[in-house]
Design an enzyme around this catalytic site. Sequence first.
Site, mmCIF file in Angstrom:
data_model
loop_
_atom_site.group_PDB
_atom_site.id
_atom_site.type_symbol
_atom_site.label_atom_id
_atom_site.label_comp_id
_atom_site.label_asym_id
_atom_site.label_seq_id
_atom_site.Cartn_x
_atom_site.Cartn_y
_atom_site.Cartn_z
ATOM 1 C CB SER A 198 -0.941 -0.029 1.202
ATOM 2 O OG SER A 198 -1.951 0.947 1.065
ATOM 3 C CG ASN A 199 -0.365 4.619 -1.386
ATOM 4 O OD1 ASN A 199 -0.995 5.495 -0.815
ATOM 5 N ND2 ASN A 199 -0.885 3.868 -2.349
#
Length: 231
Positions: free
Chosen positions: A33-34
């Site tokens: 993810s981020n």
Amino acid sequence: VAARFAPGPLAGKRVLLTAGPTREFLDPVRFISNPSTGKMGLALAHAARALGASVTVVLGPVGAVDRTGLEVVDVVSAEEMAREVLSRVAESDAFIATAAVSDWRPETRAPQKVKKGSIAGPETLKLVRTPDVLAEASRKVAGQARRPVLVGFAAETERVVEHAREKLERKALDAIVANDVTAPGAGFGTDTNRVTVLTRTGAPRELQGTKDAVARSILELLLVQRAASSV
Ligand code: CTP
Ligand code: CA
């Protein structure tokens, strides 16, 4: 008091947005993810609502956020986000893609937790590309008589305007909001932002301030002026 019931310049318009990150799971307990928090996208959603639009947000996993007045469709992965957007974009008057969509996902998702003794190391993780939600949405509405206004965001760390303009062309957008995520007072999780709005024809416009103020200015620039000139 009367102003409370004023329809607003975007009354009757349907605005679709993506916001937040996506998660691409490799097993039930791990994902790629981020750091996106969805703040800029939600600021735009609330600003569009305040201008009278009916607003749908296809939202990746973020913490508790203010959903008042918004239709929110919760998703996890890029593929889910693509599905929910593609089923709605044709009927929208504007599509604003603010989500930080993961560009890759693990090729396979293990049904059980992968044990640390079972793989040689992280270099064995095979990644494949996720769908480009914005590019697919743009392709879908390309031939349409009343095409929604398409707005992208570009999170960059270098040669910001050049990279953003390339995305504007490649995804056939009406506008792109370029964001130097490493600049002071901009980027992931901050309450302020500093952006450059690029359109196909007009000169670049620099906007800065709180994410709420920047959101309002982006909508004025890209949707309100257009709505006013089309009536
Ligand atoms: N976007 C999307 N789906 C993806 C990747 C990006 O909808 N799988 C959208 C983003 O929401 C944003 C725009 O495309 O509005 C640009 O995203 P960005 O990550 O800056 O560009 P990419 O085209 O993915 O290129 P790169 O990450 O290589 O810079
Ligand atoms: Ca990307």
